[in-house]
Design an enzyme around this catalytic site. Structure first.
Site, PDB file in Angstrom:
ATOM      1  N   GLU A 127       1.074  -1.345   0.024  1.00 57.63           N
ATOM      2  CA  GLU A 127      -0.280  -0.506   0.184  1.00 57.63           C
ATOM      3  C   GLU A 127       0.613   1.216  -0.064  1.00 57.63           C
ATOM      4  O   GLU A 127       0.575   2.123   0.594  1.00 57.63           O
ATOM      5  CB  GLU A 127      -1.289  -0.263   0.810  1.00 57.63           C
ATOM      6  CG  GLU A 127      -1.601  -1.008   0.905  1.00 57.63           C
ATOM      7  CD  GLU A 127      -2.749  -1.166   1.967  1.00 57.63           C
ATOM      8  OE1 GLU A 127      -2.472  -0.289   3.157  1.00 57.63           O
ATOM      9  OE2 GLU A 127      -3.641  -2.398   2.203  1.00 57.63           O
ATOM     10  N   ASN A 168       2.239  -5.313  -3.604  1.00 51.77           N
ATOM     11  CA  ASN A 168       0.755  -6.212  -2.940  1.00 51.77           C
ATOM     12  C   ASN A 168      -0.222  -4.381  -2.181  1.00 51.77           C
ATOM     13  O   ASN A 168      -0.091  -3.458  -1.639  1.00 51.77           O
ATOM     14  CB  ASN A 168       0.575  -6.455  -1.331  1.00 51.77           C
ATOM     15  CG  ASN A 168      -0.868  -7.028  -1.397  1.00 51.77           C
ATOM     16  OD1 ASN A 168      -1.341  -7.889  -2.175  1.00 51.77           O
ATOM     17  ND2 ASN A 168      -1.208  -6.725  -0.274  1.00 51.77           N
ATOM     18  N   HIS A 205     -10.208  -5.971  -2.316  1.00 52.04           N
ATOM     19  CA  HIS A 205     -11.650  -5.694  -1.484  1.00 52.04           C
ATOM     20  C   HIS A 205     -12.451  -5.161  -2.202  1.00 52.04           C
ATOM     21  O   HIS A 205     -12.449  -4.034  -2.771  1.00 52.04           O
ATOM     22  CB  HIS A 205     -11.196  -4.995  -0.232  1.00 52.04           C
ATOM     23  CG  HIS A 205      -9.827  -5.434   0.660  1.00 52.04           C
ATOM     24  ND1 HIS A 205     -10.103  -6.611   1.224  1.00 52.04           N
ATOM     25  CD2 HIS A 205      -8.619  -5.738   0.393  1.00 52.04           C
ATOM     26  CE1 HIS A 205      -9.375  -7.146   2.347  1.00 52.04           C
ATOM     27  NE2 HIS A 205      -7.868  -6.563   1.599  1.00 52.04           N
ATOM     28  N   GLU A 234      -5.786 -10.568  -1.237  1.00 50.49           N
ATOM     29  CA  GLU A 234      -7.153 -10.698  -0.340  1.00 50.49           C
ATOM     30  C   GLU A 234      -8.793 -10.264  -0.724  1.00 50.49           C
ATOM     31  O   GLU A 234      -9.222  -9.653   0.300  1.00 50.49           O
ATOM     32  CB  GLU A 234      -7.006  -9.137   0.507  1.00 50.49           C
ATOM     33  CG  GLU A 234      -5.285  -9.326   1.210  1.00 50.49           C
ATOM     34  CD  GLU A 234      -5.160  -7.620   1.672  1.00 50.49           C
ATOM     35  OE1 GLU A 234      -5.363  -7.663   2.397  1.00 50.49           O
ATOM     36  OE2 GLU A 234      -3.643  -7.188   1.624  1.00 50.49           O
ATOM     37  N   ASP A 236     -12.212 -10.157  -1.197  1.00 51.35           N
ATOM     38  CA  ASP A 236     -14.086 -10.597  -0.746  1.00 51.35           C
ATOM     39  C   ASP A 236     -14.385  -9.762  -1.568  1.00 51.35           C
ATOM     40  O   ASP A 236     -14.535  -8.409  -2.162  1.00 51.35           O
ATOM     41  CB  ASP A 236     -13.363 -10.182   0.999  1.00 51.35           C
ATOM     42  CG  ASP A 236     -12.859  -8.300   1.206  1.00 51.35           C
ATOM     43  OD1 ASP A 236     -13.282  -7.736  -0.292  1.00 51.35           O
ATOM     44  OD2 ASP A 236     -12.554  -8.429   2.360  1.00 51.35           O
TER      45      ASP A 236
HETATM   46  C1  XIL Z   1      -6.426  -6.188   8.271  1.00 49.97           C
HETATM   47  C2  XIL Z   1      -7.189  -6.737   9.424  1.00 49.97           C
HETATM   48  O1  XIL Z   1      -8.401  -7.827   7.957  1.00 49.97           O
HETATM   49  C3  XIL Z   1      -7.746  -6.620  10.213  1.00 49.97           C
HETATM   50  O2  XIL Z   1      -7.757  -7.205  11.082  1.00 49.97           O
HETATM   51  C4  XIL Z   1      -6.939  -5.435  11.241  1.00 49.97           C
HETATM   52  O3  XIL Z   1      -7.346  -5.226  11.931  1.00 49.97           O
HETATM   53  C5  XIL Z   1      -6.145  -4.391   9.613  1.00 49.97           C
HETATM   54  O4  XIL Z   1      -5.490  -4.892   8.210  1.00 49.97           O
HETATM   55  N1  XIL Z   1      -5.037  -5.193   3.495  1.00 49.97           N
HETATM   56  C6  XIL Z   1      -4.176  -5.262   3.700  1.00 49.97           C
HETATM   57  C7  XIL Z   1      -4.246  -6.403   5.325  1.00 49.97           C
HETATM   58  O5  XIL Z   1      -2.902  -5.438   3.338  1.00 49.97           O
HETATM   59  O6  XIL Z   1      -3.247  -5.806   6.100  1.00 49.97           O
HETATM   60  C8  XIL Z   1      -5.667  -5.861   6.016  1.00 49.97           C
HETATM   61  O7  XIL Z   1      -6.086  -6.492   7.270  1.00 49.97           O
HETATM   62  C9  XIL Z   1      -6.401  -5.002   5.036  1.00 49.97           C
HETATM   63  C10 XIL Z   1      -6.688  -3.946   3.802  1.00 49.97           C
END
Ligand code: XIL
Length: 301
Positions: A127, A168, A205, A234, A236
């Site tokens: 990020e 990422n 996401h 990741e 969802d």
């Molecule tokens: C999130 C986790 O799912 C949570 O439990 C935590 O509180 C915060 O981080 N991008 C990422 C992940 O790269 O590491 C994040 O995970 C979600 C967004």
């Protein structure tokens, strides 16, 4: 095949999930985990604050249990994440300049050395781009100098030459977005100058603010054409029922259509495991039953 992992393996890919280590004692959770997934990512336990709570004092105990479980079930592990503006321990938040740059590199070296030979892919940098401008995100790491990202990747390659090294990020799915172009230009520049990078992770996401874009496959293809693997890291998807299932199926088909898309990881198992405060964004319901979205993914694989 009758599970996500086995079906993906038949296509030369993996299917993974984020794992919250304190849930391994939940038998419903563990049963699904062991049955369905062949790539594991620690949801929080391999982040900087978890592994290096005090400067140069590392705590690998909890994260090591993920490696153990992965070995027991024949899964691999994605490492997440080595350099990030978020979930930094307090001591790191208060550093700047050369002291912070050195601490970043030491963290990368120590953690990757501990896990040497045990990690399929590392999210070396997470990020680092601004959401709207296509330029870099302001952060303490960015303020150490624009070369912090390549410094992280060069350090990572030296520590574990066998691990794939990934950049990422989120909101890099839509080809027409400035942030996508910013990351694309970084990867293109790294490839041109020989800075080590092997893969790009698309968090994916998806929700109403950043929906699954119709050009997602184009984005994956264009990055792959730079000579890197692409991974959905990741996933969802906000929503429910057949609409959500269709989108899960489309994402799966997009990965399968791109030769260098190695695999898909969902960010949790049951809807109740999701980091999202509300909604039903995952493949299993709160009781651990597979949803329509699960069937759509399995059918697409
Ligand atoms: C999130 C986790 O799912 C949570 O439990 C935590 O509180 C915060 O981080 N991008 C990422 C992940 O790269 O590491 C994040 O995970 C979600 C967004």
């Amino acid at each position: 095949a009758s599970t996500l992992g086995a079906a993906a393996a038949e296509k030369g890919r993996y299917f993974g999930t984020a794992v919250s280590l304190n849930k391994l004692s939940d038998s419903t959770y563990s049963t699904i985990l062991n049955r369905e997934f062949n790539m594991l990512t620690a949801e929080n336990e391999m982040k900087i604050d978890a592994l290096e709570p005090n400067q140069n004092q590392f705590n690998f105990t909890t994260a090591d249990r993920l490696i153990t479980r992965a070995n027991e079930i024949g899964a691999k592990v994605r490492g997440h994440t080595l350099a990030w503006h978020s979930q930094q321990p307090g001591w790191m938040q208060s550093l700047s300049g050369t002291a912070l740059r050195s601490a970043m590199k030491n963290h990368i070296t120590q953690v990757m050395t501990h896990y040497k030979g045990k990690i399929h892919s590392w999210d070396v940098v997470n990020e680092a781009f601004d959401d709207s401008t296509g330029g870099r995100r302001d952060s303490n790491l960015q303020r150490t100098g624009n070369d912090w990202i390549e410094d992280a990747f060069v350090t990572a390659r030296a520590a574990d030459p066998a691990a794939k090294l990934c950049y990422n990020d989120y909101n890099t799915d839509n080809w027409s977005w400035a942030k996508t172009q910013g990351v694309y230009n970084l990867v293109k520049d790294f490839k041109a100058r020989g800075v080590p990078i092997d893969c790009v992770g698309f968090q994916s996401h998806f929700n109403s603010g950043s929906p699954y874009p119709s050009n997602y496959r184009t984005t994956l293809q264009n990055f792959a054409a730079l000579g890197v693997d692409v991974q959905i890291t990741e996933l969802d998807i906000e929503g429910s029922g057949s609409t959500q299932a269709t989108t899960y199926g489309n994402v799966t088909n997009d990965c399968l259509a791109v030769a260098r898309c190695n695999g898909i990881t969902v960010w949790g198992i049951r809807d109740t495991d999701s980091w999202r405060a509300s909604g039903t964004p995952l493949l299993f319901d709160g009781s651990g039953n597979p949803k329509q979205a699960y069937t759509a993914v399995l059918t697409a694989l």
